[in-house]
Design a protein around this motif. Structure first.
Motif, PDB file in Angstrom:
ATOM      1  N   VAL A  19       0.833  -1.208   0.000  1.00 28.77           N
ATOM      2  CA  VAL A  19       0.000   0.000   0.000  1.00 28.77           C
ATOM      3  C   VAL A  19       0.869   1.260   0.000  1.00 28.77           C
ATOM      4  O   VAL A  19       0.609   2.215  -0.740  1.00 28.77           O
ATOM      5  N   VAL A  20       1.904   1.257   0.820  1.00 22.14           N
ATOM      6  CA  VAL A  20       2.796   2.419   0.876  1.00 22.14           C
ATOM      7  C   VAL A  20       3.505   2.618  -0.460  1.00 22.14           C
ATOM      8  O   VAL A  20       3.596   3.741  -0.975  1.00 22.14           O
ATOM      9  N   LEU A  21       4.007   1.529  -1.035  1.00 21.56           N
ATOM     10  CA  LEU A  21       4.700   1.635  -2.322  1.00 21.56           C
ATOM     11  C   LEU A  21       3.765   2.134  -3.420  1.00 21.56           C
ATOM     12  O   LEU A  21       4.143   2.983  -4.235  1.00 21.56           O
ATOM     13  N   GLU A  22       2.549   1.629  -3.443  1.00 20.28           N
ATOM     14  CA  GLU A  22       1.590   2.080  -4.451  1.00 20.28           C
ATOM     15  C   GLU A  22       1.212   3.547  -4.241  1.00 20.28           C
ATOM     16  O   GLU A  22       1.058   4.298  -5.204  1.00 20.28           O
ATOM     17  N   PHE A  23       1.078   3.939  -2.999  1.00 19.32           N
ATOM     18  CA  PHE A  23       0.765   5.339  -2.706  1.00 19.32           C
ATOM     19  C   PHE A  23       1.866   6.260  -3.218  1.00 19.32           C
ATOM     20  O   PHE A  23       1.596   7.280  -3.878  1.00 19.32           O
ATOM     21  N   LEU A  24       3.118   5.887  -2.935  1.00 21.07           N
ATOM     22  CA  LEU A  24       4.242   6.703  -3.389  1.00 21.07           C
ATOM     23  C   LEU A  24       4.341   6.711  -4.914  1.00 21.07           C
ATOM     24  O   LEU A  24       4.642   7.743  -5.521  1.00 21.07           O
ATOM     25  N   SER A  25       4.068   5.563  -5.533  1.00 23.76           N
ATOM     26  CA  SER A  25       4.118   5.487  -6.993  1.00 23.76           C
ATOM     27  C   SER A  25       3.028   6.342  -7.623  1.00 23.76           C
ATOM     28  O   SER A  25       3.287   7.095  -8.575  1.00 23.76           O
ATOM     29  N   LEU A  26       1.811   6.238  -7.110  1.00 23.26           N
ATOM     30  CA  LEU A  26       0.694   7.005  -7.658  1.00 23.26           C
ATOM     31  C   LEU A  26       0.912   8.506  -7.490  1.00 23.26           C
ATOM     32  O   LEU A  26       0.514   9.302  -8.341  1.00 23.26           O
ATOM     33  N   ARG A  27       1.566   8.874  -6.410  1.00 28.11           N
ATOM     34  CA  ARG A  27       1.863  10.289  -6.193  1.00 28.11           C
ATOM     35  C   ARG A  27       2.847  10.801  -7.241  1.00 28.11           C
ATOM     36  O   ARG A  27       2.784  11.969  -7.656  1.00 28.11           O
ATOM     37  N   ASN A  28       3.734   9.942  -7.695  1.00 31.00           N
ATOM     38  CA  ASN A  28       4.723  10.331  -8.710  1.00 31.00           C
ATOM     39  C   ASN A  28       4.178  10.283 -10.133  1.00 31.00           C
ATOM     40  O   ASN A  28       4.806  10.813 -11.059  1.00 31.00           O
ATOM     41  N   THR A  29       3.038   9.610 -10.326  1.00 31.80           N
ATOM     42  CA  THR A  29       2.510   9.400 -11.677  1.00 31.80           C
ATOM     43  C   THR A  29       1.150  10.071 -11.874  1.00 31.80           C
ATOM     44  O   THR A  29       0.363   9.634 -12.718  1.00 31.80           O
ATOM     45  N   ASN A  30       0.884  11.095 -11.071  1.00 30.43           N
ATOM     46  CA  ASN A  30      -0.374  11.847 -11.199  1.00 30.43           C
ATOM     47  C   ASN A  30      -1.604  10.952 -11.059  1.00 30.43           C
ATOM     48  O   ASN A  30      -2.619  11.143 -11.738  1.00 30.43           O
ATOM     49  N   GLY A  31      -1.495   9.964 -10.182  1.00 26.33           N
ATOM     50  CA  GLY A  31      -2.631   9.094  -9.919  1.00 26.33           C
ATOM     51  C   GLY A  31      -2.835   7.994 -10.942  1.00 26.33           C
ATOM     52  O   GLY A  31      -3.825   7.252 -10.859  1.00 26.33           O
ATOM     53  N   VAL A  32      -1.921   7.858 -11.891  1.00 26.59           N
ATOM     54  CA  VAL A  32      -2.032   6.816 -12.913  1.00 26.59           C
ATOM     55  C   VAL A  32      -1.290   5.567 -12.443  1.00 26.59           C
ATOM     56  O   VAL A  32      -0.134   5.645 -12.009  1.00 26.59           O
ATOM     57  N   LEU A  33      -1.959   4.416 -12.525  1.00 28.17           N
ATOM     58  CA  LEU A  33      -1.311   3.174 -12.132  1.00 28.17           C
ATOM     59  C   LEU A  33      -0.314   2.760 -13.203  1.00 28.17           C
ATOM     60  O   LEU A  33      -0.687   2.410 -14.323  1.00 28.17           O
ATOM     61  N   SER A  34       0.952   2.817 -12.859  1.00 27.39           N
ATOM     62  CA  SER A  34       2.020   2.394 -13.761  1.00 27.39           C
ATOM     63  C   SER A  34       2.773   1.251 -13.094  1.00 27.39           C
ATOM     64  O   SER A  34       2.835   1.168 -11.864  1.00 27.39           O
ATOM     65  N   TYR A  35       3.329   0.382 -13.904  1.00 30.99           N
ATOM     66  CA  TYR A  35       4.059  -0.764 -13.374  1.00 30.99           C
ATOM     67  C   TYR A  35       5.566  -0.569 -13.559  1.00 30.99           C
ATOM     68  O   TYR A  35       6.003   0.192 -14.432  1.00 30.99           O
ATOM     69  N   PRO A  36       6.385  -1.266 -12.769  1.00 33.91           N
ATOM     70  CA  PRO A  36       7.842  -1.073 -12.838  1.00 33.91           C
ATOM     71  C   PRO A  36       8.498  -1.600 -14.108  1.00 33.91           C
ATOM     72  O   PRO A  36       9.674  -1.352 -14.331  1.00 33.91           O
ATOM     73  N   LEU A  37       7.752  -2.353 -14.914  1.00 34.02           N
ATOM     74  CA  LEU A  37       8.292  -2.879 -16.168  1.00 34.02           C
ATOM     75  C   LEU A  37       7.255  -2.735 -17.276  1.00 34.02           C
ATOM     76  O   LEU A  37       6.053  -2.928 -17.042  1.00 34.02           O
ATOM     77  N   ASP A  38       7.729  -2.464 -18.476  1.00 35.80           N
ATOM     78  CA  ASP A  38       6.834  -2.422 -19.630  1.00 35.80           C
ATOM     79  C   ASP A  38       6.271  -3.801 -19.933  1.00 35.80           C
ATOM     80  O   ASP A  38       5.232  -3.936 -20.582  1.00 35.80           O
TER      81      ASP A  38
END
Length: 526
Positions: A19-38
């Motif tokens: 949850v913490v990692l997803e929160f930090l990721s979403l904060r960096n991606t303007n709320g867009v769910l992005s994954y660590p690999l293409d």
């Protein structure tokens, strides 16, 4: 129930980290769910086409096997078909695999050990962090499910081997688990092969044969379908990359411990434990589990990668480390420190395993950083192409996000998503002239590539329009991706499109233009 306390505690910790990692990721991606690999988007693109176009491929015009996980793509396409497209489904399936893994570890501890609740918790917690399971969950791919199915398969095989249950009927259930395991990742065929070899050594030929045939059946069935549809029996990724490790080893460019990479310490300790138990003729479940793991590591590392973003070797690491942790927990007591020889043992094993702690710790910030990299580069490429070139043919080398988000025909110049390119590489026909012919025949007027992957002759006659450079890059093959118009008449329009789209880019993406609108020529060519 108290016997499930370790599962509940470890699951709670895992959920908090994710949850913490997803929160930090979403904060960096303007709320867009992005994954660590293409690669996660590759699964999503194929699943989208399977669900809605009944074609197994990155584009809805060609059957191509772009990954070595049939099961995960089937599960994902089923979710898309029933519930509709959503970027959250890979994360949900990955999290489900993580829960299944923890349940299997808890079952193993409850049924085959006499450890206290606290020691069971420590063994599970250590394995979860070392895996590293939080990163594997965030990855949104098949690896958490692969780890779970590997443990389930090996545990059931080890039980039957220990109890001398060698009759044919005893091996049907493990064989079915083996089929699921191999359909999740083809590399697990090595694990099933090792078990078949053990059965053969114990002269249980029929059981070995049936186990092997049933376990490998998903590969045979899927491969046959792909050949009928014009593709290859094995996934393009395995065909293009499968020989690299073995060639390096045979050419004396690396040692075997080098190709075992981050799991070399676990490999050595596993080998020591197996050898010691063999010397003492202690053929228990642990012996069989670690033997299967030891030889699986050897076979895996001779043909597949290890050490790349934690994922390829994760199933082997979890299998060995979990059971080594059980051995340690059964052996450990404070009184052991009174014997100086035990200090030497602990120090030696700690040296072999010391790399796993920083590896696990680094995986947490890497999850956030990689998600940001993919969002800044591949995701923005996908948005641009969807907005201006939807329903067109696009030449590219990172093809996951652009294929999933848009309805484009992807011409994968690397070969994962294109049988023609794979065929050309296999027959050593992949030349600049071949690429030009392919571009012309497919009418791809736009190319988005890493220049470093190609000879300059490939793109020297194209019109370079712009480049995007991501900051703080860790996971993208290169920080800079270049946009080319492959024909002159599309250059000016592409330039205008890129200029217009620039306002939508994340602020830390550096844009550089090479096309002069007035002279209608790339600046670099004037």
């Amino acid at each position: 129930m108290k016997k499930y306390y370790p599962f509940a505690i470890v699951l709670a910790v895992l959920c908090c980290i994710v949850v913490v990692l997803e929160f930090l990721s979403l904060r960096n991606t303007n709320g867009v769910l992005s994954y660590p690999l293409d690669d996660a988007f590759i699964h999503m693109a194929v699943a989208k086409n399977v669900a809605f176009h009944h074609i197994w491929g990155l584009s809805n015009v060609e059957w191509v096997s772009s990954s070595s996980s049939v099961l995960f793509t089937i599960l994902l396409s089923t979710a898309f078909y029933i519930f509709g497209l959503s970027p959250w489904w890979p994360l949900i399936l990955s999290a489900t695999g993580a829960v299944l893994l923890l349940l299997e570890m808890q079952r193993e501890l409850n049924k085959h050990t006499h450890l206290s609740t606290s020691r069971k918790t420590v063994a599970m917690m250590a394995t979860m962090l070392v895996a590293p399971l939080p990163f594997m969950t965030i990855l949104g791919m098949e690896h958490s499910l692969q780890m779970a199915l590997t443990l389930i398969f090996v545990h059931r095989c080890a039980t039957r081997l220990e109890n001398n249950q060698l009759a044919l009927g005893d091996w049907i259930a493990p064989a079915l688990w083996g089929a699921l395991m191999i359909s999740c990742r083809y590399e697990n065929a090595y694990t099933a092969f090792v078990v078949c070899c053990i059965l053969a050594l114990r002269k249980s030929w029929k059981s070995a044969f049936v186990l092997g045939i049933i376990s490998i059946s998903p590969v045979i069935i899927f491969g046959a379908v792909m050949v009928i549809k014009g593709g290859y029996f094995l996934p393009n990724s395995l065909i293009l990359k499968g020989k690299m490790q073995l060639i390096r080893l045979l050419n004396d460019t690396v040692s075997f411990l080098e190709i075992t990479s981050v799991i070399s310490g676990v490999f050595v300790i596993t080998g020591i434990v197996v050898a010691e138990r063999f010397r003492r003729k202690q053929f228990d479940r642990t012996f069989y589990v670690l033997t299967i793991s030891f030889f699986s590591i050897i076979l895996h590392c001779c043909s597949a990668a290890a050490g790349y973003l934690y994922r390829y070797e994760a199933y082997l690491l979890v299998l060995s480390f979990f059971h080594l942790s059980i051995i340690f927990m059964e052996w450990w007591s404070p009184e052991k420190l009174k014997d100086r020889a035990n200090w030497l043992y602990i120090l030696t094993f700690s040296i072999f395993l010391c790399n796993l702690l920083p590896r696990a710790a680094n995986s947490l910030p890497h999850a956030v950083r990689c998600s940001k990299n993919i969002y800044d580069q591949q995701y923005q490429m996908a948005l641009f192409l969807k907005q201006y070139y939807n329903h067109k043919t696009i030449a590219a080398n990172d093809v996951g996000a652009i294929s999933y988000l848009g309805d484009i025909t992807t011409l994968d110049l690397w070969g994962l998503g294109n049988n023609q390119v794979t065929r050309a590489k296999l027959h050593k026909e992949y030349t600049p002239a071949y690429v030009h012919q392919l571009i012309d025949s497919s009418q791809a007027k736009v190319a988005v590539i890493y220049e470093e992957w190609y000879l300059p002759e490939v793109y020297k006659n194209w019109h370079k329009i712009a480049s995007w450079e991501v900051s703080n890059n860790y996971i993208c093959a290169y920080a800079t991706v270049c946009f080319y118009a492959t024909v002159e008449e599309s250059a000016e329009t592409m330039y205008k499109n890129l200029k217009q789209f620039e306002a939508q880019l994340p602020k830390d993406v550096k844009v550089q233009y090479f096309y002069n609108q007035q002279d209608k020529a790339p600046l670099a060519q004037r």
